[in-house]
Design a protein around this motif. Structure first.
Motif, PDB file in Angstrom:
ATOM      1  N   PRO A   1       0.811  -1.224   0.000  1.00 57.98           N
ATOM      2  CA  PRO A   1       0.000   0.000   0.000  1.00 57.98           C
ATOM      3  C   PRO A   1       0.842   1.271   0.000  1.00 57.98           C
ATOM      4  O   PRO A   1       1.610   1.520   0.916  1.00 57.98           O
ATOM      5  CB  PRO A   1      -0.824  -0.127   1.297  1.00 57.98           C
ATOM      6  N   ALA A   2       0.677   2.045  -1.058  1.00 59.54           N
ATOM      7  CA  ALA A   2       1.379   3.326  -1.197  1.00 59.54           C
ATOM      8  C   ALA A   2       0.711   4.104  -2.319  1.00 59.54           C
ATOM      9  O   ALA A   2       0.101   3.506  -3.214  1.00 59.54           O
ATOM     10  CB  ALA A   2       2.861   3.108  -1.521  1.00 59.54           C
ATOM     11  N   PRO A   3       0.809   5.434  -2.296  1.00 62.02           N
ATOM     12  CA  PRO A   3       0.229   6.219  -3.391  1.00 62.02           C
ATOM     13  C   PRO A   3       0.763   5.796  -4.750  1.00 62.02           C
ATOM     14  O   PRO A   3       0.009   5.715  -5.725  1.00 62.02           O
ATOM     15  CB  PRO A   3       0.636   7.661  -3.052  1.00 62.02           C
ATOM     16  N   GLU A   4       2.071   5.487  -4.808  1.00 64.33           N
ATOM     17  CA  GLU A   4       2.671   5.081  -6.076  1.00 64.33           C
ATOM     18  C   GLU A   4       2.064   3.771  -6.587  1.00 64.33           C
ATOM     19  O   GLU A   4       1.880   3.583  -7.792  1.00 64.33           O
ATOM     20  CB  GLU A   4       4.188   4.915  -5.913  1.00 64.33           C
ATOM     21  N   THR A   5       1.745   2.874  -5.663  1.00 60.45           N
ATOM     22  CA  THR A   5       1.151   1.598  -6.058  1.00 60.45           C
ATOM     23  C   THR A   5      -0.219   1.802  -6.679  1.00 60.45           C
ATOM     24  O   THR A   5      -0.556   1.185  -7.691  1.00 60.45           O
ATOM     25  CB  THR A   5       1.019   0.665  -4.842  1.00 60.45           C
ATOM     26  N   VAL A   6      -1.010   2.671  -6.078  1.00 60.28           N
ATOM     27  CA  VAL A   6      -2.354   2.935  -6.591  1.00 60.28           C
ATOM     28  C   VAL A   6      -2.279   3.476  -8.019  1.00 60.28           C
ATOM     29  O   VAL A   6      -2.992   3.021  -8.921  1.00 60.28           O
ATOM     30  CB  VAL A   6      -3.111   3.919  -5.681  1.00 60.28           C
ATOM     31  N   LEU A   7      -1.414   4.449  -8.238  1.00 62.62           N
ATOM     32  CA  LEU A   7      -1.306   5.065  -9.559  1.00 62.62           C
ATOM     33  C   LEU A   7      -0.745   4.087 -10.585  1.00 62.62           C
ATOM     34  O   LEU A   7      -1.184   4.052 -11.739  1.00 62.62           O
ATOM     35  CB  LEU A   7      -0.436   6.316  -9.470  1.00 62.62           C
ATOM     36  N   TYR A   8       0.233   3.283 -10.164  1.00 63.26           N
ATOM     37  CA  TYR A   8       0.810   2.279 -11.060  1.00 63.26           C
ATOM     38  C   TYR A   8      -0.248   1.271 -11.488  1.00 63.26           C
ATOM     39  O   TYR A   8      -0.416   0.991 -12.679  1.00 63.26           O
ATOM     40  CB  TYR A   8       1.968   1.588 -10.345  1.00 63.26           C
ATOM     41  N   ALA A   9      -0.989   0.738 -10.506  1.00 60.90           N
ATOM     42  CA  ALA A   9      -2.013  -0.253 -10.815  1.00 60.90           C
ATOM     43  C   ALA A   9      -3.113   0.353 -11.690  1.00 60.90           C
ATOM     44  O   ALA A   9      -3.571  -0.275 -12.654  1.00 60.90           O
ATOM     45  CB  ALA A   9      -2.608  -0.821  -9.526  1.00 60.90           C
ATOM     46  N   ARG A  10      -3.528   1.559 -11.360  1.00 57.60           N
ATOM     47  CA  ARG A  10      -4.570   2.229 -12.144  1.00 57.60           C
ATOM     48  C   ARG A  10      -4.169   2.329 -13.614  1.00 57.60           C
ATOM     49  O   ARG A  10      -4.996   2.113 -14.513  1.00 57.60           O
ATOM     50  CB  ARG A  10      -4.829   3.621 -11.577  1.00 57.60           C
ATOM     51  N   GLY A  11      -2.912   2.629 -13.858  1.00 58.47           N
ATOM     52  CA  GLY A  11      -2.440   2.794 -15.223  1.00 58.47           C
ATOM     53  C   GLY A  11      -2.398   1.516 -16.039  1.00 58.47           C
ATOM     54  O   GLY A  11      -2.332   1.571 -17.267  1.00 58.47           O
ATOM     55  N   LEU A  12      -2.436   0.366 -15.367  1.00 58.41           N
ATOM     56  CA  LEU A  12      -2.398  -0.922 -16.064  1.00 58.41           C
ATOM     57  C   LEU A  12      -3.777  -1.480 -16.377  1.00 58.41           C
ATOM     58  O   LEU A  12      -3.905  -2.418 -17.163  1.00 58.41           O
ATOM     59  CB  LEU A  12      -1.634  -1.947 -15.205  1.00 58.41           C
TER      60      LEU A  12
END
Length: 299
Positions: free
Chosen positions: A201-212
């Motif tokens: 869990p991290a902001p970067e993880t959310v954005l990375y996953a969203r982009g995929l």
């Protein structure tokens, strides 16, 4: 893009939370149904449901328990979105002497047996896990062919799958399943963060996953344990929906046990509203997810 209305899902009891962790965990079908209805009153538009053996408190896949919970909910609330798990039945524990032989704790079963309750009860939504991963000393196994077999049953029942994504490879599989027609868009997906060997869990993880994610996906990112409520904010700010509940965490704040699922929903709604969001009613959530409206209660 910020969503106009935020769908709050409450995960009521789960597979991994135990009565030893919290005395407030719903166990019986009556307790689980009451927890669902309480979460709805607090602002949840959807409830994610596992069932348990009323005598032992252990996770169960008994069809009659699912039926009992659904009947109790529909008798009092026809709008609340019912989301049933299909996660149980995918764990393998290698035997100590021969790792190819299943050891104690193995639940691995035929894919079709994991979705019998979906075919029979036809909830609004059924989860479909895409993860094959380490989970403690166990391995969760969801091979592409087994996922396709489960998806076929869910689709035939006219139930909307919610795709559970635990790491980036799961999203790669998700995209393959869209390409081969197993999954039809627009998809509903959950990004699960906090399982030890999956997405962290991290902001970067959310954005990375969203982009995929496939284009047009309606998605939720949620965290487990102490990251449950921080991820409410992160998911909302990134354009996703939110999920909380005693399946994912047992504390409302540091050293303060949540006395109910409703209390967790109330806090999550407060976070979203404090950030400028609006909470979707169950009817509004049905419109957002293109789910039918129930005009009659179950019998």
């Amino acid at each position: 893009m910020m969503q106009s209305r935020v769908i709050v899902t409450c995960a009521i009891t789960g597979n991994q939370t135990t009565p030893e962790m919290t005395p407030h965990l719903p166990i019986t079908p009556a307790e689980i149904a009451e927890a669902c209805l309480g979460a709805a009153e607090a602002g949840a538009a959807a409830v994610h449901i596992h069932v348990r053996d009323p005598q032992t408190g252990r996770p169960s896949m008994e069809l009659d328990y699912y039926r009992d919970v659904m009947d109790r909910i529909r008798a009092r609330d026809k709008d609340l979105i019912i989301n049933l798990t299909t996660g149980p039945g995918g764990r393998f524990v290698p035997g100590a002497d021969d790792p190819k032989v299943a050891g104690p704790g193995t639940t691995l079963m035929r894919p079709e047996d994991r979705v019998v309750h979906i075919a029979r009860l036809k909830p609004d939504i059924a989860t479909l896990d895409l993860n094959t991963m380490n989970s403690g000393k166990q391995v969760v196994i969801n091979t592409p062919d087994n996922v396709r077999r489960m998806a076929a049953v869910i689709n035939k029942a006219g139930v909307k799958p919610e795709i559970e994504l635990f790491d980036s490879g799961d999203i790669a599989l998700c995209n393959d399943l869209v390409r081969d027609g197993t999954l039809k868009g627009p998809l509903l997906c959950s990004v699960v963060m906090g399982v030890k060997y999956g997405f962290q869990p991290a902001p970067e993880t959310v954005l990375y996953a969203r982009g995929l994610l496939p284009p047009g996906t309606v998605w939720t990112a949620f965290g487990t344990g102490r990251m449950a409520f921080p991820m409410v904010a992160q998911s909302f700010l990134a354009g996703g929906h939110v999920r909380v509940g005693l399946e994912d965490a047992v504390y409302l704040s540091k050293d303060v046990l949540a006395e109910s699922n409703a209390a967790m929903v109330e806090k999550a709604c407060g976070i979203v509203e404090a950030l400028g969001g609006q909470i979707a009613t169950a009817r509004q959530a049905r419109d957002l997810l293109a789910l039918p409206v129930h005009e009659k209660t179950m019998v």
